[in-house]
Design a protein around this motif. Structure first.
Motif, mmCIF file in Angstrom:
data_model
loop_
_atom_site.group_PDB
_atom_site.id
_atom_site.type_symbol
_atom_site.label_atom_id
_atom_site.label_comp_id
_atom_site.label_asym_id
_atom_site.label_seq_id
_atom_site.Cartn_x
_atom_site.Cartn_y
_atom_site.Cartn_z
ATOM 1 N N ASN A 1 3.277 8.788 -6.699
ATOM 2 C CA ASN A 1 3.467 10.174 -6.294
ATOM 3 C C ASN A 1 4.610 10.792 -7.100
ATOM 4 O O ASN A 1 5.782 10.480 -6.868
ATOM 5 C CB ASN A 1 3.781 10.237 -4.791
ATOM 6 N N THR B 1 0.837 -1.199 0.000
ATOM 7 C CA THR B 1 0.000 0.000 0.000
ATOM 8 C C THR B 1 0.874 1.251 0.000
ATOM 9 O O THR B 1 0.680 2.159 -0.811
ATOM 10 C CB THR B 1 -0.936 0.000 1.232
ATOM 11 N N ARG B 2 1.862 1.269 0.897
ATOM 12 C CA ARG B 2 2.762 2.436 0.968
ATOM 13 C C ARG B 2 3.625 2.541 -0.286
ATOM 14 O O ARG B 2 3.863 3.630 -0.804
ATOM 15 C CB ARG B 2 3.630 2.340 2.217
ATOM 16 N N GLU C 1 1.721 4.045 -3.138
ATOM 17 C CA GLU C 1 1.547 5.489 -2.933
ATOM 18 C C GLU C 1 2.801 6.241 -3.363
ATOM 19 O O GLU C 1 2.726 7.273 -4.028
ATOM 20 C CB GLU C 1 1.224 5.782 -1.470
#
Length: 107
Positions: free
Chosen positions: A38, A30-31, A34
């Protein structure tokens, strides 16, 4: 590198690993996604995401296969072939011994 690690994690056969170790990978994924998505992510954030995902993938624990459990393993038939070969060998040996025994009695 981060994209490759994410692809590797997405390509895992989840049935082969314990749920606890998969949860660790999912949390890091999940991280990592991201950070990957980004455009403002720093090199340090990318390095951290790579390190965390690498560690999580290395920490995957394989499911242990219980006797008779066919949900995780794939049966190849090797045991059956070996068992059949041993049975045929034993049967042939017993037949030979029987034949020799009968021949001796006749003589």
């Amino acid at each position: 590198l981060l994209s490759d690690l994410i692809n590797k994690a997405n390509g895992l056969n989840r049935a082969n690993y314990t749920s606890a170790s998969l949860k660790a990978v999912d949390d890091v994924m999940t991280r990592a996604k991201e950070v990957l998505n980004n455009p403002e992510a720093t090199k340090e954030e990318v390095k951290t995401a790579v390190a965390e995902l690498t560690k999580a993938l290395a920490g995957l624990e394989a499911n242990s296969v219980k006797q008779g459990d066919k949900t995780v393993s794939i049966k190849t038939g090797d045991e059956t072939s070996l068992g059949m070969l041993m049975s045929l060998t034993g049967l042939s040996l017993l037949s030979f011994i029987g034949y020799v025994s009968i021949k001796r009695k006749e003589d």
